[in-house]
Design an enzyme around this catalytic site. Structure first.
Site, PDB file in Angstrom:
ATOM      1  N   GLU A  11       0.371  -1.383  -0.116  1.00  0.00           N
ATOM      2  CA  GLU A  11      -0.219  -0.332   0.021  1.00  0.00           C
ATOM      3  C   GLU A  11       0.752   1.288   0.268  1.00  0.00           C
ATOM      4  O   GLU A  11       0.288   2.328   0.082  1.00  0.00           O
ATOM      5  CB  GLU A  11      -0.669   0.009   0.655  1.00  0.00           C
ATOM      6  CG  GLU A  11      -1.973  -1.046   1.508  1.00  0.00           C
ATOM      7  CD  GLU A  11      -3.113  -0.765   0.138  1.00  0.00           C
ATOM      8  OE1 GLU A  11      -3.282   0.248   0.189  1.00  0.00           O
ATOM      9  OE2 GLU A  11      -3.921  -1.759  -0.005  1.00  0.00           O
TER      10      GLU A  11
ATOM     11  N   TRP B 161     -15.986  -1.153  -1.204  1.00  0.00           N
ATOM     12  CA  TRP B 161     -15.633  -2.685  -0.597  1.00  0.00           C
ATOM     13  C   TRP B 161     -17.105  -3.221  -0.805  1.00  0.00           C
ATOM     14  O   TRP B 161     -17.392  -2.970   0.828  1.00  0.00           O
ATOM     15  CB  TRP B 161     -14.498  -2.670   0.306  1.00  0.00           C
ATOM     16  CG  TRP B 161     -13.551  -3.980   0.335  1.00  0.00           C
ATOM     17  CD1 TRP B 161     -12.843  -4.694  -0.259  1.00  0.00           C
ATOM     18  CD2 TRP B 161     -14.128  -4.674   1.711  1.00  0.00           C
ATOM     19  NE1 TRP B 161     -13.072  -5.737   0.245  1.00  0.00           N
ATOM     20  CE2 TRP B 161     -13.256  -6.214   1.674  1.00  0.00           C
ATOM     21  CE3 TRP B 161     -15.092  -4.756   3.089  1.00  0.00           C
ATOM     22  CZ2 TRP B 161     -13.673  -7.023   2.789  1.00  0.00           C
ATOM     23  CZ3 TRP B 161     -14.641  -5.791   3.820  1.00  0.00           C
ATOM     24  CH2 TRP B 161     -13.963  -6.207   3.951  1.00  0.00           C
TER      25      TRP B 161
ATOM     26  N   GLU C 188      -8.826  -4.875   4.657  1.00  0.00           N
ATOM     27  CA  GLU C 188      -9.744  -4.235   4.524  1.00  0.00           C
ATOM     28  C   GLU C 188     -10.887  -3.691   6.120  1.00  0.00           C
ATOM     29  O   GLU C 188     -10.871  -2.032   5.776  1.00  0.00           O
ATOM     30  CB  GLU C 188     -10.968  -4.416   3.704  1.00  0.00           C
ATOM     31  CG  GLU C 188     -10.335  -4.994   2.050  1.00  0.00           C
ATOM     32  CD  GLU C 188      -9.470  -3.884   1.437  1.00  0.00           C
ATOM     33  OE1 GLU C 188      -9.952  -2.303   1.775  1.00  0.00           O
ATOM     34  OE2 GLU C 188      -8.405  -3.710   0.684  1.00  0.00           O
TER      35      GLU C 188
ATOM     36  N   ASP D  65     -12.803   2.794  23.650  1.00  0.00           N
ATOM     37  CA  ASP D  65     -13.596   1.836  24.050  1.00  0.00           C
ATOM     38  C   ASP D  65     -13.838   0.294  24.245  1.00  0.00           C
ATOM     39  O   ASP D  65     -13.564  -0.182  23.309  1.00  0.00           O
ATOM     40  CB  ASP D  65     -15.334   2.993  24.157  1.00  0.00           C
ATOM     41  CG  ASP D  65     -16.579   2.082  24.841  1.00  0.00           C
ATOM     42  OD1 ASP D  65     -16.424   2.169  25.960  1.00  0.00           O
ATOM     43  OD2 ASP D  65     -16.997   0.838  24.063  1.00  0.00           O
TER      44      ASP D  65
ATOM     45  N   GLU E 266     -10.021   1.618  27.913  1.00  0.00           N
ATOM     46  CA  GLU E 266     -10.810   1.528  28.279  1.00  0.00           C
ATOM     47  C   GLU E 266     -10.797  -0.537  28.680  1.00  0.00           C
ATOM     48  O   GLU E 266     -11.022  -1.214  28.095  1.00  0.00           O
ATOM     49  CB  GLU E 266     -12.181   1.487  28.579  1.00  0.00           C
ATOM     50  CG  GLU E 266     -12.737   1.094  29.725  1.00  0.00           C
ATOM     51  CD  GLU E 266     -14.619   1.008  28.296  1.00  0.00           C
ATOM     52  OE1 GLU E 266     -15.057   1.308  29.352  1.00  0.00           O
ATOM     53  OE2 GLU E 266     -14.324   0.358  27.946  1.00  0.00           O
TER      54      GLU E 266
END
Length: 699
Positions: free
Chosen positions: A60, A88, A330, A354, A409
């Site tokens: 990439e 995608w 992806e 979270d 967290e």
């Protein structure tokens, strides 16, 4: 033949190989020798992280390019006025774009199929060069599944989604304003000690309605600044169809919630906070996603395995949500691009991640007690794909913006979560000290004041690994939610509705509540970590719980609000708690105890209910006894000289009883006490927290 190495051990040769592969692993093992048997786990994780990073580079062009997926996926205006669209959808048989621009003809604009499940479409401009799909247009992606079913979907990369009238589902609204918001202010410097104001835009008004970005910008930010917080954590910003989910059932990951206003208004909020020197963090939810399909990621291409694990592994039974497949190329692009989008498009300065515990383990933390045995953090129960994603996310954030802040967290206590990646760690800056609020609730719920264990309080507040930075908090949004109680409610309960007027005498309940509220927050702030967090409204003892509109409460907004006006009423006692919170934060800004080394606790006396410690050159003294005050109480200190009171929970402006004379000077003598070379004598009334400062200290 060499003897076999048992699980939990590491041969010298294997250890040497691990130390060679992980650049600073030796430092991690020096800080925590109990991790030495697990050196191979750190080696494997680090090598897998590097392999993934190298693969991204080879395929990439590097993580910088890889994390810019939002620049090509979704819908984009071209220089010639045309539109470039990309999705995608590996399970789709056909992909189309429809909307009000083509009278909702589902098949007139087909995408072209590319490799690896990608699809693209170019729509030329009109003959007069004007846009065929102008700003504000409604759009849908049409998916023809392999079974022939026709599905209407919102692009996973949609930047703005709206819901009109009584519609159940959200609509994708093309966001491409002619005059986008231009940021005027630079990012503030990274705070030396973070004081976080946990915020929710929608509940920030006293009115029974959803508040706006503009309301928060002009009415709440000035309060936060005045209170001395240098950081806000924005909750429920990523779009979530169900308001009562508190923002934890995300449907559109790139869209700022439209129920509060427009993307440009959120940018103004962040920019205004920056102008005040306030760092802005986003509560990011990459641990799971909403099960919604018509306006969410679920079943986007007609299969259950597009972004998520297929079958039972792709479902979180407790949260009733979908679980990402972090090994997917992806999905990595999507999530890393999402991180970058919020940093660059909106100017956020970092994230609170979270549900990290759910990500780290295949069991998602469900039914796990986490005793602290290090074997619980390694082995087959660890989801190393998710762990590698978190390492990549932290690497990306800190590479793009070295002063950014990331907070995990995690309730499990995973070792090295906040250690640098170069040591084999995950790379977070801080973890939430989640045991602290549980301890305060337990004490208030189960024990009489005279039975509080000082040693146990100190242990909970100081129980963190060396050099692992924690965000301490006495309570957060979790304790404010319906079904639980805030500290103020545990302390004062129904009397908050009848006895908070300054025109009425203190009742024993209100007196106890106001004094302990201040003490609990101060000792948590000073002893519990390297950062501090407060949920909006709790600083002044907000009198009600938090309950979002839902069927169970007849869609009422009565408890989905914050009554800041209570602190402005001079006849109510809420102002005292607000005053104390402000002065506590501003003293920390001046003295910097959060960025100082961990405190030395010189006393935790069970009979006297006294806790004393030193941090940042200050002497902190707490008398938790419900009735006993002490004159000439000896407290140890490292510093000789003269001391003065710089913060006193018993002061009149904080609703105290004014039992201490602030003009008094305290002189320490070279009299050893509690392992300190010097000591001083103080008067310490019952239910009082006190901070003394040496007058010769520079701050």
């Amino acid at each position: 033949m060499a003897a076999p190495v048992a699980r939990g051990e590491c041969s010298e040769a294997a250890l040497a190989a691990a130390l060679a592969d992980v650049p600073e692993l030796a430092r991690l093992l020096e800080l925590d020798p109990y991790l030495k048997p697990f050196a191979l786990d750190f080696q494997r994780r680090y090598k897998k992280f590097n392999e993934t990073l190298n693969n991204i580079g080879e395929n990439e062009g590097g993580i910088d390019k890889f994390s810019r997926g939002y620049e090509s996926f979704g819908v984009h205006r071209c220089a010639d006025g045309g539109l470039y669209c990309k999705e995608w959808a590996p399970g789709a048989e056909g992909v189309f774009l429809t909307g009000d621009f083509n009278d909702w003809n589902p098949f007139s604009y087909p995408y072209k199929k590319l490799d690896y499940g990608k699809w693209e479409l170019y729509i030329p401009p009109k003959q007069n060069k004007s846009q065929l799909v102008p700003h504000g247009s409604k759009l849908k992606v049409v998916i023809r599944s392999k079974s022939g079913e026709i599905l209407y979907r919102i692009s996973p990369w949609a930047k703005y989604v709206t819901r009109e009238g009584e519609n159940v589902n959200y609509d994708w609204t093309h966001w491409d304003p002619e005059h986008p918001y231009k940021f005027k202010h630079s990012r503030p410097k990274k705070p030396r000690g973070v004081r976080i104001y946990e915020s929710h835009v929608g509940i920030s008004s006293y009115e029974g309605k959803i508040a706006s970005y503009k309301h928060f910008t002009y009415n709440v930010l000035p309060r936060i600044k005045d209170l001395g917080y240098n950081c806000i954590q924005m909750m429920a910003i990523m779009e979530h169809a169900y308001y009562a989910s508190f923002g934890y059932q995300i449907t559109s990951f790139f869209a700022a919630s439209s129920r509060y206003g427009t993307p440009e208004e959120l940018k103004e909020l962040v920019d205004t906070a920056h102008s005040m020197g306030i760092t802005v963090l986003l509560d990011v939810v990459h641990s799971h996603a909403s099960k919604n399909s018509e306006d969410g990621l679920n079943m986007f291409d007609g299969t259950d395995s597009c972004y998520f694990h297929s079958g039972p592994r792709g479902n979180h039974d407790l949260w009733d949500s979908r679980l990402f497949i972090y090994s997917s190329w992806e999905v990595l692009r999507f999530l890393l691009s999402n991180i970058r989008w919020w940093l660059e498009e909106y100017g956020f300065d970092g994230f609170r991640f979270d549900g990290v515990t759910s990500m780290l383990y295949h069991h998602h933390g469900m039914g796990q007690a986490f005793s602290g045995d290090y074997h619980e953090y390694f082995g087959l129960q660890v989801d190393e794909d998710a762990l590698i994603y978190l390492m990549l996310a932290n690497h990306l954030v800190h590479t793009l913006y070295p002063n950014s802040i990331t907070i995990a967290e995690d309730v499990s206590g995973m070792p090295a979560l906040c250690s640098p990646i170069s040591q084999g760690g995950v790379g977070f800056d801080y973890r939430l000290a989640m045991a602290i609020p549980d301890k305060w609730i337990q004490l208030l719920k189960e024990f009489k004041d005279e039975d509080w264990n000082m040693g146990n309080i100190v242990y909970t507040l100081t129980n963190r690994r060396y050099l692992e930075k924690c965000i301490a908090y006495a309570e957060s949004h979790d304790q404010a939610l319906v079904g639980d109680k805030t500290l103020a409610f545990w302390l004062m309960d129904a009397e908050m509705y009848t006895n908070m007027s300054v025109l009425t005498p203190f009742t024993p309940v209100i007196d106890r509540g106001i004094q302990l509220h201040k003490m609990i927050r101060l000792i948590t702030h000073a002893l519990g970590g390297e950062g501090y967090l407060n949920f909006m409204g709790n600083e002044f003892g907000h009198p009600e719980w938090l309950d979002f509109p839902r069927k169970g409460n007849n869609e009422s907004y009565h408890y989905a609000r914050r009554q800041f006006h209570l602190t402005d009423d001079d006849l109510l006692r809420y102002k005292f708690l607000n005053n104390f919170d402000r002065d506590m934060n501003k003293l920390e800004e001046r003295c910097g105890w959060l960025s100082a080394p961990q405190a030395f606790v010189s006393e935790k006396h069970e009979g006297n209910k006294i806790i004393a410690f030193e941090r940042a050159g200050l002497v902190f003294i707490f008398n938790f006894h419900p009735s006993k005050s002490y004159t000439d109480y000896r407290v140890g200190t490292t510093l000789p000289g003269k001391f003065r009171i710089v913060l006193d929970t018993d002061a009149a402006e904080y609703g105290g009883h004014q039992r201490l004379d602030h003009s008094t000077e305290f002189f320490s003598q070279p009299f050893k006490h509690n392992e300190r070379p010097c000591s001083l004598l103080v008067y310490i009334p019952n239910r009082v927290g006190l901070i003394l400062q040496n007058v010769d200290m520079p701050n």
